[in-house]
Design a protein around this motif. Structure first.
Motif, PDB file in Angstrom:
ATOM      1  N   CYS A   1      -6.310  -0.019   6.370  1.00  0.00           N
ATOM      2  CA  CYS A   1      -7.438  -0.477   7.193  1.00  0.00           C
ATOM      3  C   CYS A   1      -8.361  -1.393   6.390  1.00  0.00           C
ATOM      4  O   CYS A   1      -8.801  -2.425   6.885  1.00  0.00           O
ATOM      5  N   ARG A   2      -8.620  -1.022   5.152  1.00  0.00           N
ATOM      6  CA  ARG A   2      -9.468  -1.852   4.289  1.00  0.00           C
ATOM      7  C   ARG A   2      -8.836  -3.230   4.082  1.00  0.00           C
ATOM      8  O   ARG A   2      -9.493  -4.257   4.234  1.00  0.00           O
ATOM      9  N   ASP A   3      -7.556  -3.258   3.774  1.00  0.00           N
ATOM     10  CA  ASP A   3      -6.893  -4.512   3.422  1.00  0.00           C
ATOM     11  C   ASP A   3      -6.557  -5.399   4.618  1.00  0.00           C
ATOM     12  O   ASP A   3      -6.342  -6.599   4.450  1.00  0.00           O
ATOM     13  N   THR A   4      -6.484  -4.828   5.804  1.00  0.00           N
ATOM     14  CA  THR A   4      -6.179  -5.622   7.005  1.00  0.00           C
ATOM     15  C   THR A   4      -7.416  -5.919   7.847  1.00  0.00           C
ATOM     16  O   THR A   4      -7.338  -6.709   8.781  1.00  0.00           O
ATOM     17  N   GLY A   5      -8.529  -5.253   7.544  1.00  0.00           N
ATOM     18  CA  GLY A   5      -9.735  -5.443   8.345  1.00  0.00           C
ATOM     19  C   GLY A   5      -9.671  -4.749   9.694  1.00  0.00           C
ATOM     20  O   GLY A   5     -10.420  -5.073  10.608  1.00  0.00           O
TER      21      GLY A   5
ATOM     22  N   ASP B   1     -10.331  -1.508  11.879  1.00  0.00           N
ATOM     23  CA  ASP B   1     -11.155  -0.305  11.858  1.00  0.00           C
ATOM     24  C   ASP B   1     -10.305   0.908  12.219  1.00  0.00           C
ATOM     25  O   ASP B   1      -9.597   0.903  13.228  1.00  0.00           O
TER      26      ASP B   1
ATOM     27  N   THR C   1      -6.131   4.582   4.894  1.00  0.00           N
ATOM     28  CA  THR C   1      -7.454   4.080   4.521  1.00  0.00           C
ATOM     29  C   THR C   1      -7.332   2.720   3.829  1.00  0.00           C
ATOM     30  O   THR C   1      -8.067   1.779   4.149  1.00  0.00           O
ATOM     31  N   SER C   2      -6.393   2.604   2.913  1.00  0.00           N
ATOM     32  CA  SER C   2      -6.211   1.330   2.216  1.00  0.00           C
ATOM     33  C   SER C   2      -5.670   0.252   3.160  1.00  0.00           C
ATOM     34  O   SER C   2      -6.062  -0.914   3.053  1.00  0.00           O
TER      35      SER C   2
ATOM     36  N   ASN D   1       0.820  -1.212   0.000  1.00  0.00           N
ATOM     37  CA  ASN D   1       0.000   0.000   0.000  1.00  0.00           C
ATOM     38  C   ASN D   1       0.853   1.260   0.000  1.00  0.00           C
ATOM     39  O   ASN D   1       0.486   2.255  -0.633  1.00  0.00           O
TER      40      ASN D   1
END
Length: 97
Positions: free
Chosen positions: A61-65, A67, A58-59, A22
């Motif tokens: 958090c999205r890719d690791t789950g 929050d 942001t990416s 990322n």
């Protein structure tokens, strides 16, 4: 801080890979994820801008789950290097990740 060669559990390699991929994706320089130095300054060495840091986080958090709400202001302010990011994200990784 984590030394370059110490990955204490099975979560860190996955998080480190996600951080590297990322970060390389948002940088304005062309660099392979595996060529990123763990202790290099994200802003000084790689030129990470404030906007790119937001996109990067942001990416992540999205890719690791993970929050984004889990992060404190100190967590965010402490993300100066790739190593810092891996360390801070690993503290908030879901159990069993």
């Amino acid at each position: 801080m984590l030394p370059d060669s110490v990955l204490p559990d099975s979560v860190l390699p996955d998080i480190e890979t996600v951080v590297r991929e990322n970060l390389a994706a948002v940088l304005t320089i062309d660099i392979a994820p595996e060529d990123l130095e763990p202790a290099a300054a994200l802003t000084g060495t790689y030129g990470l801008t404030s906007l790119n840091k937001v996109l990067f986080l942001t990416s992540l958090c999205r890719d690791t789950g993970i929050d984004m709400a889990h992060f404190t202001e100190d967590d965010l302010a402490g993300m100066h290097t790739l190593r810092d990011c891996v360390e801070i994200l690993s503290r908030h990784a879901p159990a069993g990740a």
